[in-house]
Scaffold this motif. Sequence first.
Motif, PDB file in Angstrom:
ATOM      1  N   UNK A  24      23.292 -27.604 -13.136  1.00  0.00           N
ATOM      2  CA  UNK A  24      23.298 -28.996 -12.713  1.00  0.00           C
ATOM      3  C   UNK A  24      24.041 -29.870 -13.717  1.00  0.00           C
ATOM      4  N   UNK A  25      23.782 -29.652 -14.999  1.00  0.00           N
ATOM      5  CA  UNK A  25      24.449 -30.431 -16.037  1.00  0.00           C
ATOM      6  C   UNK A  25      25.953 -30.204 -16.008  1.00  0.00           C
ATOM      7  N   UNK A  26      26.336 -28.951 -15.871  1.00  0.00           N
ATOM      8  CA  UNK A  26      27.756 -28.629 -15.825  1.00  0.00           C
ATOM      9  C   UNK A  26      28.403 -29.243 -14.585  1.00  0.00           C
ATOM     10  N   UNK A  27      27.701 -29.202 -13.461  1.00  0.00           N
ATOM     11  CA  UNK A  27      28.229 -29.810 -12.240  1.00  0.00           C
ATOM     12  C   UNK A  27      28.421 -31.306 -12.392  1.00  0.00           C
ATOM     13  N   UNK A  28      27.473 -31.981 -13.059  1.00  0.00           N
ATOM     14  CA  UNK A  28      27.596 -33.425 -13.285  1.00  0.00           C
ATOM     15  C   UNK A  28      28.834 -33.749 -14.114  1.00  0.00           C
ATOM     16  N   UNK A  29      29.052 -32.949 -15.156  1.00  0.00           N
ATOM     17  CA  UNK A  29      30.205 -33.170 -16.023  1.00  0.00           C
ATOM     18  C   UNK A  29      31.507 -32.975 -15.248  1.00  0.00           C
ATOM     19  N   UNK A  30      31.573 -31.896 -14.487  1.00  0.00           N
ATOM     20  CA  UNK A  30      32.793 -31.607 -13.732  1.00  0.00           C
ATOM     21  C   UNK A  30      33.063 -32.674 -12.677  1.00  0.00           C
ATOM     22  N   UNK A  31      31.997 -33.213 -12.068  1.00  0.00           N
ATOM     23  CA  UNK A  31      32.172 -34.275 -11.067  1.00  0.00           C
ATOM     24  C   UNK A  31      32.790 -35.520 -11.694  1.00  0.00           C
ATOM     25  N   UNK A  32      32.318 -35.860 -12.907  1.00  0.00           N
ATOM     26  CA  UNK A  32      32.857 -37.033 -13.594  1.00  0.00           C
ATOM     27  C   UNK A  32      34.323 -36.831 -13.941  1.00  0.00           C
ATOM     28  N   UNK A  33      34.632 -35.673 -14.494  1.00  0.00           N
ATOM     29  CA  UNK A  33      35.996 -35.420 -14.934  1.00  0.00           C
ATOM     30  C   UNK A  33      36.973 -35.314 -13.766  1.00  0.00           C
TER      31      UNK A  33
ATOM     32  N   UNK B 124      29.885 -40.861 -20.881  1.00  0.00           N
ATOM     33  CA  UNK B 124      29.525 -40.759 -19.469  1.00  0.00           C
ATOM     34  C   UNK B 124      28.948 -39.388 -19.131  1.00  0.00           C
ATOM     35  N   UNK B 125      29.500 -38.330 -19.717  1.00  0.00           N
ATOM     36  CA  UNK B 125      29.117 -36.980 -19.295  1.00  0.00           C
ATOM     37  C   UNK B 125      27.976 -36.378 -20.117  1.00  0.00           C
ATOM     38  N   UNK B 126      27.717 -36.891 -21.329  1.00  0.00           N
ATOM     39  CA  UNK B 126      26.639 -36.305 -22.128  1.00  0.00           C
ATOM     40  C   UNK B 126      25.280 -36.603 -21.482  1.00  0.00           C
ATOM     41  N   UNK B 127      24.436 -35.582 -21.313  1.00  0.00           N
ATOM     42  CA  UNK B 127      23.110 -35.791 -20.699  1.00  0.00           C
ATOM     43  C   UNK B 127      22.166 -36.480 -21.675  1.00  0.00           C
TER      44      UNK B 127
END
Length: 243
Positions: free
Chosen positions: A100-109, A129-132
């Motif tokens: 989930x964390x990796x998906x959030x980062x990739x969505x932002x980028x 923005x991407x750091x949880x």
Amino acid sequence: MDKTEIKDSSHKLVRDVTAHLSARRNAIRELQNTEPTDRRVLTQNALLAAGRTLIANNGVAGASVGDIAKEAGFTRGAFYSNFTNMDHFVSAVARIEWQSMLGDVEDVLAGWNYERDNPIDGAVEILLTVLPRDRERYLLWNEFSTYEIRFPQASDDISEGSDNFYRALGEILSTILDAFGLEPVGTLEDLIELIVALSSRSTRNEIIDDSRSPQRGSSSSLIGRLLPDLIRAMTRPAGAQSS
């Protein structure tokens, strides 16, 4: 009991324990490799969601099978129909969390505009923005780390998920730096560790400040102040030679 009998008993105990561990590993593999039915997926998702919240708030030690099943609205039997034991369950929660964390980062980028006048400011803006840094995720990160330390043999899946996430985070950070014409002064891995450590401390302060005295100010100001200096100190223009 003479020495021969003691030796035979010891050998039998070792064989029994080995057989038990092998059976448990095989059972876990079987469950992990089984394609669940739609109903089973719903049950698993409900249990995992309940477990995530309980583990974040109470820790692994404070989240029993009974509590997880009750929170999800099922019986203990439903839990054991989907997960072999708590080790298997915690690994599943951790794996989903890392993904989930990796998906959030990739969505932002994926939708980010890299055009910035100042490369340091641009890199910092993306990283902030991407750091949880939310409460539950912070607590889960710490709980998984503690679990790895306490139960190293039972946490192989957690360690693997953590390694994969950090490896992917390294690739993402490298992409960010490349986009702004920067490269690490040292190793990329060291830079990631420093950034995550700063983010973790900032999140910890924010959680405590919010609960004690909101007037003290948000810890986002801590990472906001220090992250630009950290990126500036630990990076240089790509292709530049160290002095």
